[in-house]
Motif scaffolding. Structure first.
Motif, PDB file in Angstrom:
ATOM      1  N   LEU A  22       0.824  -1.205   0.000  1.00  0.00           N
ATOM      2  CA  LEU A  22       0.000   0.000   0.000  1.00  0.00           C
ATOM      3  C   LEU A  22       0.861   1.259   0.000  1.00  0.00           C
ATOM      4  N   LEU A  23       1.973   1.224   0.742  1.00  0.00           N
ATOM      5  CA  LEU A  23       2.898   2.356   0.748  1.00  0.00           C
ATOM      6  C   LEU A  23       3.439   2.615  -0.662  1.00  0.00           C
ATOM      7  N   LYS A  24       3.762   1.557  -1.375  1.00  0.00           N
ATOM      8  CA  LYS A  24       4.252   1.701  -2.746  1.00  0.00           C
ATOM      9  C   LYS A  24       3.188   2.352  -3.633  1.00  0.00           C
ATOM     10  N   ASN A  25       1.922   2.065  -3.341  1.00  0.00           N
ATOM     11  CA  ASN A  25       0.828   2.574  -4.162  1.00  0.00           C
ATOM     12  C   ASN A  25       0.499   4.030  -3.861  1.00  0.00           C
ATOM     13  N   ILE A  26       0.553   4.418  -2.581  1.00  0.00           N
ATOM     14  CA  ILE A  26       0.106   5.766  -2.216  1.00  0.00           C
ATOM     15  C   ILE A  26       1.257   6.770  -2.099  1.00  0.00           C
ATOM     16  N   SER A  27       2.496   6.335  -2.210  1.00  0.00           N
ATOM     17  CA  SER A  27       3.611   7.263  -2.031  1.00  0.00           C
ATOM     18  C   SER A  27       3.600   8.384  -3.062  1.00  0.00           C
ATOM     19  N   ARG A  28       2.957   8.173  -4.208  1.00  0.00           N
ATOM     20  CA  ARG A  28       2.894   9.223  -5.230  1.00  0.00           C
ATOM     21  C   ARG A  28       2.135  10.452  -4.724  1.00  0.00           C
ATOM     22  N   HIS A  29       1.262  10.263  -3.741  1.00  0.00           N
ATOM     23  CA  HIS A  29       0.507  11.395  -3.198  1.00  0.00           C
ATOM     24  C   HIS A  29       1.370  12.318  -2.337  1.00  0.00           C
ATOM     25  N   TYR A  30       2.618  11.938  -2.112  1.00  0.00           N
ATOM     26  CA  TYR A  30       3.524  12.725  -1.257  1.00  0.00           C
ATOM     27  C   TYR A  30       4.726  13.234  -2.048  1.00  0.00           C
ATOM     28  N   GLU A  31       4.605  13.199  -3.383  1.00  0.00           N
ATOM     29  CA  GLU A  31       5.683  13.676  -4.249  1.00  0.00           C
ATOM     30  C   GLU A  31       5.396  15.102  -4.714  1.00  0.00           C
ATOM     31  N   PHE A  32       6.314  16.022  -4.429  1.00  0.00           N
ATOM     32  CA  PHE A  32       6.239  17.388  -4.932  1.00  0.00           C
ATOM     33  C   PHE A  32       7.201  17.482  -6.115  1.00  0.00           C
ATOM     34  N   GLN A  33       6.695  17.909  -7.260  1.00  0.00           N
ATOM     35  CA  GLN A  33       7.510  17.891  -8.460  1.00  0.00           C
ATOM     36  C   GLN A  33       7.023  18.938  -9.456  1.00  0.00           C
ATOM     37  N   TYR A  34       7.905  19.261 -10.381  1.00  0.00           N
ATOM     38  CA  TYR A  34       7.568  20.189 -11.449  1.00  0.00           C
ATOM     39  C   TYR A  34       8.133  19.647 -12.753  1.00  0.00           C
ATOM     40  N   PRO A  35       7.297  19.490 -13.768  1.00  0.00           N
ATOM     41  CA  PRO A  35       5.863  19.763 -13.784  1.00  0.00           C
ATOM     42  C   PRO A  35       5.071  18.838 -12.841  1.00  0.00           C
TER      43      PRO A  35
END
Length: 432
Positions: free
Chosen positions: A378-391
């Motif tokens: 689940l951590l592997k799946n939801i970790s994208r919600h904690y990524e700050f990036q540009y674009p």
């Protein structure tokens, strides 16, 4: 006769349920919403519909990107998608408080389809749902002095004074009393001189540890994750993830903290002597951050005790390292908690439980492997919600935060409409 009685009884029940729903004592979503969950952790209430329309004030560079490069001129061209300076790779621990930068950057970016974005910038304030104030208040604190006796602190104070004067002269700010304005304040000391004068606005915070109860609340404010400082674990795919992580429990950080953070010293004594526990005092340097990255990736559980405030960057470092967080706090606020259930991939202990010798470690040693593997996946799946990036990317931290802001706006509009009841229209004054 019995038929009439049954009809009357049905009518009474429907009437009572309707009244309960209306006043908020019954929430049918708790019965039916689980059927709509996909994936199981993400429960968006506002994921559909058009993007949030945001008007961003055009402030001088000294309020935002000028702090990234003090050599830049205030007469330089307005900040755009093409000339936006990157967040400096050498910023170290300052990066954890950079939410303000990524929110501003997301509004400058126009190379993404609207259906993949939660917020888009509009040039006409009359068409805006919300107003973004691009003042890097956290970076201002980190840049212009850390204590009240530092002479540079006066620069931070002056920026706050100028910003407040600017907003108070804005017709858009006056119209709502600032309620529909979004202002990031993720450092616990951000905007510390005049913070209470902006309390009506939607504040972006990481927790309420430095805020009085009469000031900020989940009713209007948005809790953001810290920007993680360790590298994301992108190739975490071992045959046996549980056995590949040799350390049971990992902590590496400063053990001298204020308030609830004093528990760190006590935990150091309680956890000492355990061969499968790594508990180390450390400060944030590039070398130590790299060592923390390696330690979290090789540990099953990562300890998250309170710092100077209930939350800290360590929790989000653990999430992007796919190390199951062990949260020790009695009053922590967590990001996106109306959409994400942290109990599905984290373990919580009260302060009292954590300070009971042997309790925490014994519980972790007995934790079922199968359940840990579920949390890891689940951590592997939801970790994208904690990524700050540009674009920005769909469902990343920036888009999640804009959606959280969207959640607050109905309550904001309600407060604005109610406040207008007490105002006497100009035409009525003239008539009298």
């Amino acid at each position: 006769m019995y038929g009439k009685a049954a009809i009357c009884l049905t009518f009474v029940i429907l009437f009572l349920v309707s009244c309960s729903i209306y006043i908020g004592t019954v929430d049918l979503r708790s019965y039916f919403f689980p059927l709509l969950q996909s994936p199981p952790v993400l429960r968006s209430l506002c994921a559909t519909g058009r993007p949030l329309r945001v008007y961003m004030y055009d402030l001088p560079r000294k309020f935002h990107v000028g702090m990234l490069d003090r050599r830049s001129s205030e007469e330089a061209a307005p900040v755009t998608m093409e000339n936006l300076p990157p967040w400096p790779s050498s910023s170290g621990i300052k990066r954890q408080h950079s939410v303000e930068y990524w929110l501003m950057a997301s509004l400058l970016y126009d190379g993404q389809d609207e259906d993949e974005r939660e917020a888009v910038r509009v040039s006409d304030p009359e068409k805006a749902d919300a107003f973004f104030v691009p003042f890097f208040s956290s970076l201002s604190f980190n840049t212009h002095g850390h204590n009240m006796t530092d002479p540079e602190t006066e620069i931070d104070r002056q920026l706050q004074v100028e910003l407040l004067e600017f907003l108070q002269q804005s017709k858009d700010y006056q119209r709502s009393g600032g309620r529909d304005h979004v202002i990031p304040m993720t450092h616990p000391n951000a905007f510390r001189f005049l913070r209470e004068q902006l309390n009506a606005s939607i504040l972006i915070v990481v927790d309420f540890g430095r805020y009085p109860k009469t000031m900020s609340s989940l009713r209007k404010d948005v809790v953001a994750p810290y920007v993680h400082v360790v590298d994301s674990f992108t190739d975490d795919d071992p045959l046996d993830p549980y056995e590949s992580r040799a350390t049971l429990l990992f902590f590496r950080g400063n053990t001298v903290r204020k308030d609830e953070g004093k528990i760190r010293v006590k935990l150091a004594k309680i956890l000492a002597g355990s061969d499968d526990v790594h508990y180390e005092k450390s400060v944030a340097t590039p070398k130590n951050i790299k060592m923390s990255t390696e330690g979290m990736r090789s540990s099953k559980f990562c300890l998250h005790p309170a710092g100077d405030t209930p939350s800290s960057c360590r929790l989000f470092d653990a999430i992007v390292s796919h190390c199951v967080p062990v949260i020790v706090s009695d009053k922590i606020e967590l990001p996106y908690e109306d959409e994400i259930d942290y109990t599905e991939f984290s373990i919580f202990f009260s302060m009292k439980e954590a300070l009971e010798p042997g309790y925490l470690v014994n519980h972790l040693r007995q934790f079922p492997k199968s359940r840990w593997v579920q949390m890891w996946k689940l951590l592997k799946n939801i970790s994208r919600h904690y990524e700050f990036q540009y674009p920005p990317k769909k469902e990343d931290a920036v888009n999640m935060l804009w959606r959280q802001i969207k959640h607050k706006l109905p309550g904001v509009q309600l407060a604005v409409h109610r406040s207008r009841r007490l105002k006497v229209p100009d035409w009525w004054r003239r008539k009298r």
